[in-house]
Motif scaffolding. Structure first.
Motif, short mmCIF file in Angstrom:
data_model
loop_
_atom_site.label_atom_id
_atom_site.label_comp_id
_atom_site.label_asym_id
_atom_site.label_seq_id
_atom_site.Cartn_x
_atom_site.Cartn_y
_atom_site.Cartn_z
N SER A 72 -8.67 13.91 -51.58
CA SER A 72 -9.39 14.89 -52.40
C SER A 72 -10.85 15.00 -51.99
N VAL A 73 -11.49 13.87 -51.73
CA VAL A 73 -12.89 13.91 -51.30
C VAL A 73 -13.00 14.66 -49.97
N ALA A 74 -12.12 14.32 -49.02
CA ALA A 74 -12.21 14.90 -47.67
C ALA A 74 -12.03 16.41 -47.69
N ILE A 75 -11.07 16.90 -48.47
CA ILE A 75 -10.79 18.34 -48.44
C ILE A 75 -11.81 19.15 -49.22
N HIS A 76 -12.65 18.47 -50.01
CA HIS A 76 -13.71 19.18 -50.72
C HIS A 76 -15.04 19.12 -49.95
N THR A 77 -15.01 18.47 -48.78
CA THR A 77 -16.18 18.47 -47.91
C THR A 77 -16.31 19.84 -47.25
N GLN A 78 -17.54 20.26 -46.97
CA GLN A 78 -17.75 21.49 -46.21
C GLN A 78 -17.46 21.18 -44.74
N LEU A 79 -16.18 21.04 -44.42
CA LEU A 79 -15.77 20.55 -43.10
C LEU A 79 -15.49 21.69 -42.13
N ASP A 80 -15.57 21.35 -40.84
CA ASP A 80 -15.17 22.26 -39.78
C ASP A 80 -13.89 21.77 -39.10
N VAL A 81 -13.73 20.44 -39.05
CA VAL A 81 -12.57 19.82 -38.41
C VAL A 81 -12.00 18.78 -39.36
N LEU A 82 -10.68 18.84 -39.61
CA LEU A 82 -10.01 17.86 -40.46
C LEU A 82 -9.02 17.07 -39.61
N LEU A 83 -9.19 15.74 -39.61
CA LEU A 83 -8.31 14.83 -38.88
C LEU A 83 -7.42 14.11 -39.87
N ILE A 84 -6.12 14.09 -39.61
CA ILE A 84 -5.17 13.47 -40.53
C ILE A 84 -4.23 12.55 -39.75
N ASP A 85 -4.15 11.28 -40.16
CA ASP A 85 -3.29 10.30 -39.49
C ASP A 85 -2.29 9.71 -40.47
N GLU A 86 -1.07 10.23 -40.47
CA GLU A 86 0.06 9.69 -41.25
C GLU A 86 -0.18 9.71 -42.76
N ILE A 87 -1.34 10.14 -43.20
CA ILE A 87 -1.68 9.96 -44.61
C ILE A 87 -0.82 10.84 -45.52
N THR A 109 -10.34 23.77 -38.26
CA THR A 109 -9.59 23.15 -37.17
C THR A 109 -8.87 21.91 -37.68
N LEU A 110 -7.58 21.79 -37.37
CA LEU A 110 -6.78 20.66 -37.83
C LEU A 110 -6.26 19.87 -36.64
N VAL A 111 -6.34 18.53 -36.76
CA VAL A 111 -5.71 17.64 -35.78
C VAL A 111 -4.90 16.63 -36.58
N VAL A 112 -3.60 16.61 -36.35
CA VAL A 112 -2.68 15.85 -37.21
C VAL A 112 -1.87 14.86 -36.38
N VAL A 113 -1.79 13.62 -36.84
CA VAL A 113 -0.88 12.62 -36.28
C VAL A 113 0.14 12.28 -37.36
N SER A 114 1.43 12.39 -37.02
CA SER A 114 2.47 12.05 -37.98
C SER A 114 3.78 11.81 -37.25
N HIS A 115 4.61 10.92 -37.80
CA HIS A 115 5.95 10.71 -37.27
C HIS A 115 6.94 11.71 -37.86
N ASP A 116 6.50 12.51 -38.81
CA ASP A 116 7.35 13.54 -39.41
C ASP A 116 7.31 14.77 -38.50
N LEU A 117 8.24 14.80 -37.54
CA LEU A 117 8.20 15.84 -36.51
C LEU A 117 8.46 17.23 -37.06
N ASP A 118 9.33 17.33 -38.06
CA ASP A 118 9.60 18.63 -38.66
C ASP A 118 8.34 19.18 -39.34
N MET A 119 7.63 18.29 -40.03
CA MET A 119 6.42 18.72 -40.73
C MET A 119 5.35 19.19 -39.75
#
Length: 246
Positions: free
Chosen positions: A165-180, A205-215
């Motif tokens: 919740s904190v991260a997505i309310h930041t005035q961000l340009d790039v969001l990095l997500i790892d398995e979360i 801009t989104l960069v995502v790491v996940s083992h959920d390949l369908d997602m």
């Protein structure tokens, strides 16, 4: 050859990046002594990334893919600035918010309220920005009743809710997500995914790491596939996922 973004002003540039780690083979003074007496190596080097290059343009959604040990989480930490390359360069443009480890940046003895301000400051938000967003942050996290409780009493799911919740309310340009997004109950996962899609539609801009390949094949248009620390494929995410499943 790695695919590069068509954008003239990329958000992320990864240029011939190398990263290695030293792996210890002993865990105590006794083991070290015995290994030394037997002339066995006390450590070895592991090449996590080996000459990786690619660019990510503004507004792209990219999945970093690979099996365990491929280097994808190391690469994400390079982009976030948590790790530095041994060789090569990683450059980012704009404000980067990373969801890399649940609860990272939280102080266990501080309340949820205090940690919102602490985490927001780490992500580059001013105190006024945090005050303006505070009610929305708490409402999204769904832990209003526990916001003044010390976070050492939180479950991992509560950490997730507040950190995300904190991260997505930041005035961000790039969001990095790892398995979360794989942590927590399904309704909250779907709520998070909806918010991530909304941010992407806003041009983030989104960069995502996940083992959920369908997602990730659904969420991301592009897939960067790493294998043994090297870039194996860079192209449409569905093609990258198909390669992993081959």
């Amino acid at each position: 050859m790695p695919r590069t973004s068509e954008s003239s002003t990329p958000r992320i540039v990864v240029d011939d990046v190398h990263k290695h780690f030293k792996l210890r083979h002993t865990h105590s003074i006794k083991e070290t002594f015995v290994a030394a007496m037997r002339r066995k190596p006390l450590s070895s080097e592991f090449q996590a990334l080996d000459g990786v290059s690619f660019e990510i343009g503004e507004g792209e959604s990219v999945a970093l893919l690979g099996f365990n040990g491929s280097g994808k989480s190391t690469m994400l930490k390079m982009i976030s600035g948590v790790l530095r390359p041994d060789e090569g360069k990683v450059m980012t443009r704009g404000r980067v918010a990373g969801l890399i480890e649940v609860g990272a940046g939280f102080h266990p003895d501080l309340s949820g309220r205090e940690n919102v301000y602490l985490n927001a400051a780490i992500l580059g938000m001013s105190k006024q920005e945090t005050q303006d967003q505070f009610d929305s942050i708490v409402e999204f996290s769904e832990i209003e009743k526990f916001i003044d409780t010390e976070v050492k009493h939180y479950s991992s799911g509560m950490f997730l809710r507040l950190a995300f919740s904190v991260a997505i309310h930041t005035q961000l340009d790039v969001l990095l997500i790892d398995e979360i997004l794989s942590v927590g109950d399904e309704p909250f996962q779907q709520k998070c995914l909806a918010r991530v899609r909304e941010l992407h539609q806003q041009g983030k801009t989104l960069v995502v790491v996940s083992h959920d390949l369908d997602m990730v094949s659904d969420l991301c248009e592009r897939g960067v596939l790493l294998q043994d620390g090297k870039l194996r494929f860079d192209g449409p995410s569905k093609d990258a996922v198909a390669l992993m499943r081959a």
